[in-house]
Write a protein that holds these residues in place. Sequence first.
Motif, PDB file in Angstrom:
ATOM      1  N   ALA A   1      18.430  68.015  88.459  1.00 11.63           N
ATOM      2  CA  ALA A   1      17.217  67.433  89.025  1.00 11.63           C
ATOM      3  C   ALA A   1      17.412  65.949  89.338  1.00 11.63           C
TER       4      ALA A   1
ATOM      5  N   VAL B   1      12.213  68.468  94.541  1.00 13.18           N
ATOM      6  CA  VAL B   1      12.914  68.761  93.282  1.00 13.18           C
ATOM      7  C   VAL B   1      12.091  69.731  92.441  1.00 13.18           C
TER       8      VAL B   1
ATOM      9  N   ILE C   1      12.818  72.428  89.179  1.00 14.67           N
ATOM     10  CA  ILE C   1      11.966  72.400  87.991  1.00 14.67           C
ATOM     11  C   ILE C   1      11.131  73.672  87.843  1.00 14.67           C
TER      12      ILE C   1
ATOM     13  N   GLY D   1      12.968  65.741  84.526  1.00 13.53           N
ATOM     14  CA  GLY D   1      13.695  66.990  84.732  1.00 13.53           C
ATOM     15  C   GLY D   1      13.598  67.982  83.605  1.00 13.53           C
TER      16      GLY D   1
END
Length: 106
Positions: free
Chosen positions: A55, A99, A104, A19
């Motif tokens: 995340a 994600v 991100i 993350g």
Amino acid sequence: MFLALLYQPKKNTSLSAYGGQRHLHYLKEYRRGTYINLLTSGRLNAYLVKIDKQAQKRFERLIEGMKRTQGITEQLKAENAFEWIRRTNNILACAREIVNEEIIFA
């Protein structure tokens, strides 16, 4: 720019490679202005920790939801380990892509 080169706060070792560290790399590469602003204001580490937590939580929720939806259970793992691995790896790849897109690289 010069100030950013002089002032380097301690790296936060609690960031996961998935993350916070990937988002940091993204900021440095593609959002240089945002990176410099966060760095010079002293808010970079707090921001990255927040992104990292978001995340990780999203990734975990996606995995659990997809496993439940696709019927991937411990029983499948016991009966057919290779099928369980194949389907779980597919879910992990899908969740990672989501994600990345939502958090991100946003």
